[in-house]
Design a protein around this motif. Structure first.
Motif, short mmCIF file in Angstrom:
data_model
loop_
_atom_site.label_atom_id
_atom_site.label_comp_id
_atom_site.label_asym_id
_atom_site.label_seq_id
_atom_site.Cartn_x
_atom_site.Cartn_y
_atom_site.Cartn_z
N GLU A 159 0.83 -1.21 0.00
CA GLU A 159 0.00 0.00 0.00
C GLU A 159 0.87 1.26 0.00
O GLU A 159 0.36 2.37 0.05
CB GLU A 159 -0.91 0.00 1.24
CG GLU A 159 -1.97 -1.09 1.17
CD GLU A 159 -2.63 -1.36 2.51
OE1 GLU A 159 -2.42 -0.61 3.48
OE2 GLU A 159 -3.36 -2.36 2.58
N ASP A 160 2.17 1.08 -0.06
CA ASP A 160 3.11 2.20 -0.01
C ASP A 160 3.01 3.01 -1.32
O ASP A 160 2.85 2.43 -2.39
CB ASP A 160 4.53 1.62 0.12
CG ASP A 160 5.59 2.66 0.39
OD1 ASP A 160 6.03 2.75 1.55
OD2 ASP A 160 5.99 3.36 -0.57
N PRO A 161 3.12 4.35 -1.23
CA PRO A 161 3.03 5.16 -2.45
C PRO A 161 4.08 4.83 -3.51
O PRO A 161 3.87 5.09 -4.70
CB PRO A 161 3.21 6.61 -1.96
CG PRO A 161 3.08 6.57 -0.49
CD PRO A 161 3.26 5.16 -0.02
N HIS A 162 5.21 4.27 -3.10
CA HIS A 162 6.26 3.92 -4.08
C HIS A 162 6.05 2.55 -4.73
O HIS A 162 6.76 2.21 -5.69
CB HIS A 162 7.65 3.93 -3.42
CG HIS A 162 8.27 5.30 -3.36
ND1 HIS A 162 9.31 5.61 -2.52
CD2 HIS A 162 7.97 6.43 -4.04
CE1 HIS A 162 9.64 6.88 -2.70
NE2 HIS A 162 8.84 7.40 -3.60
N TYR A 163 5.08 1.79 -4.19
CA TYR A 163 4.87 0.44 -4.76
C TYR A 163 4.40 0.57 -6.21
O TYR A 163 3.50 1.35 -6.51
CB TYR A 163 3.83 -0.33 -3.94
CG TYR A 163 3.53 -1.70 -4.52
CD1 TYR A 163 4.50 -2.67 -4.57
CD2 TYR A 163 2.26 -1.99 -5.03
CE1 TYR A 163 4.24 -3.92 -5.12
CE2 TYR A 163 1.99 -3.23 -5.58
CZ TYR A 163 2.98 -4.18 -5.63
OH TYR A 163 2.73 -5.42 -6.17
N GLY A 164 5.02 -0.18 -7.09
CA GLY A 164 4.64 -0.13 -8.51
C GLY A 164 5.35 0.97 -9.29
O GLY A 164 5.12 1.14 -10.48
N GLY A 170 11.18 -7.96 -10.14
CA GLY A 170 10.63 -9.28 -9.77
C GLY A 170 10.29 -9.36 -8.29
O GLY A 170 10.78 -8.56 -7.47
N GLU A 171 9.40 -10.33 -7.95
CA GLU A 171 9.05 -10.65 -6.54
C GLU A 171 8.51 -9.47 -5.73
O GLU A 171 8.63 -9.46 -4.51
CB GLU A 171 10.28 -11.20 -5.79
CG GLU A 171 10.79 -12.53 -6.28
CD GLU A 171 11.82 -13.14 -5.32
OE1 GLU A 171 12.07 -12.58 -4.25
OE2 GLU A 171 12.35 -14.20 -5.66
N GLY A 172 7.97 -8.42 -6.39
CA GLY A 172 7.50 -7.25 -5.62
C GLY A 172 8.63 -6.27 -5.30
O GLY A 172 8.50 -5.43 -4.42
N ILE A 173 9.74 -6.41 -6.03
CA ILE A 173 10.92 -5.55 -5.77
C ILE A 173 11.02 -4.50 -6.88
O ILE A 173 10.92 -4.82 -8.06
CB ILE A 173 12.21 -6.40 -5.76
CG1 ILE A 173 12.09 -7.55 -4.75
CG2 ILE A 173 13.43 -5.54 -5.47
CD1 ILE A 173 13.22 -8.59 -4.84
N TYR A 174 11.23 -3.23 -6.48
CA TYR A 174 11.36 -2.14 -7.44
C TYR A 174 12.61 -1.33 -7.14
O TYR A 174 12.97 -1.15 -5.97
CB TYR A 174 10.16 -1.18 -7.34
CG TYR A 174 8.90 -1.77 -7.90
CD1 TYR A 174 8.50 -1.50 -9.21
CD2 TYR A 174 8.10 -2.60 -7.12
CE1 TYR A 174 7.34 -2.06 -9.73
CE2 TYR A 174 6.93 -3.17 -7.63
CZ TYR A 174 6.56 -2.89 -8.93
OH TYR A 174 5.41 -3.44 -9.44
#
Ligand SMILES: C[S@@+](CC[C@H](N)C(=O)[O-])C[C@H]1O[C@@H](n2cnc3c(N)ncnc32)[C@H](O)[C@@H]1O
Length: 222
Positions: A159-164, A170-174
């Motif tokens: 839910e973090d603003p930086h997510y995506g 990969g694996e939810g890593i940005y």
């Protein structure tokens, strides 16, 4: 699971952190985090004295615990972080209660079984680590805790603003615009990583600026 061919990028984070921490005094502020204040209450209720802190940064939380009489062992892979904490400990007359060690937490933790009453990791497990490495680190924390020992960690969540945002690794890593690699956790990941622990709580909390949205996870070694 693998790092999807991003090994060099992940390895480069050590230098990235070193660059930031050596050029930015009190990068996260001087005051202890809310998470540390919360954790200290839990540790006190549990009678914990010997604490392992993972990724201590510049020590804003270390000195809350040490000031409360705990023996804190801090591991971080930034030379500047470790030097800053040692220097602050010396100036505050707390060198006896604070031990630092330059250490990459992708390796097995350098302590014997059952060494600690508690472990604290504020925004460390969500660094440039693939899930396999985080799982192995959690197993190491389990090993070095005494039976019934408490592990409190926070991680940035989906839910973090930086997510995506930024480059997906990969694996939810940005990799965010500032060049930091962040592993964003969903609840299922937190649950998967709790093997061998009783889950005492998974709460949502925020960290100033942005704000970063975090899970605060409280685990007890079975
Ligand atoms: C987001 S900062 C948090 C610092 C501190 N916990 C705080 O909240 O003030 C992450 C810290 O973890 C360290 N770190 C990141 N990956 C690491 C690794 N693989 N091994 C050891 N330390 C690491 C960085 O050097 C940095 O000090």
């Amino acid at each position: 699971m693998s790092d999807g061919g991003n090994r060099e990028r992940f390895d480069g984070q050590m230098q990235h952190w070193e660059g930031y921490l050596s050029s930015t005094p009190d990068m996260f502020g001087e005051a202890p985090s809310e998470s540390a204040r919360f954790a200290l209450d839990v540790f006190r209720d549990d009678g914990a004295r010997d604490l392992l802190e993972l990724g201590g940064g510049q020590g804003r939380d270390t000195f809350l615990f040490a000031g409360a009489g705990m023996n804190v062992h801090v591991l971080d892979y930034s030379e500047s972080a470790v030097a800053t904490i040692s220097e602050k400990a010396r100036k505050r007359g707390l060198s006896g209660g604070v031990t630092t060690r330059l250490f990459d937490l992708r390796r097995p933790v350098p302590y014997p079984d059952g060494s600690f009453d508690a472990c604290y990791a504020h925004m460390l497990l969500c660094m440039a680590l693939i899930e396999e490495e985080i799982a192995s680190l959690c197993r190491e924390v389990h090993r070095v805790l005494r039976p019934g020992g408490i592990f409190i960690y926070t991680v940035r969540n989906t839910e973090d603003p930086h997510y995506g945002q930024g480059t997906y690794l990969g694996e939810g890593i940005y990799e965010t615009k500032g060049g930091f690699i962040v592993h964003f956790f969903d609840r299922e990941k937190v649950e998967r990583l709790a093997e061998g622990f009783e889950i005492v709580g998974i709460d949502r909390c925020e960290e100033t600026r942005l704000p970063k949205r975090l899970f605060r996870v409280i685990l007890k070694k079975r």
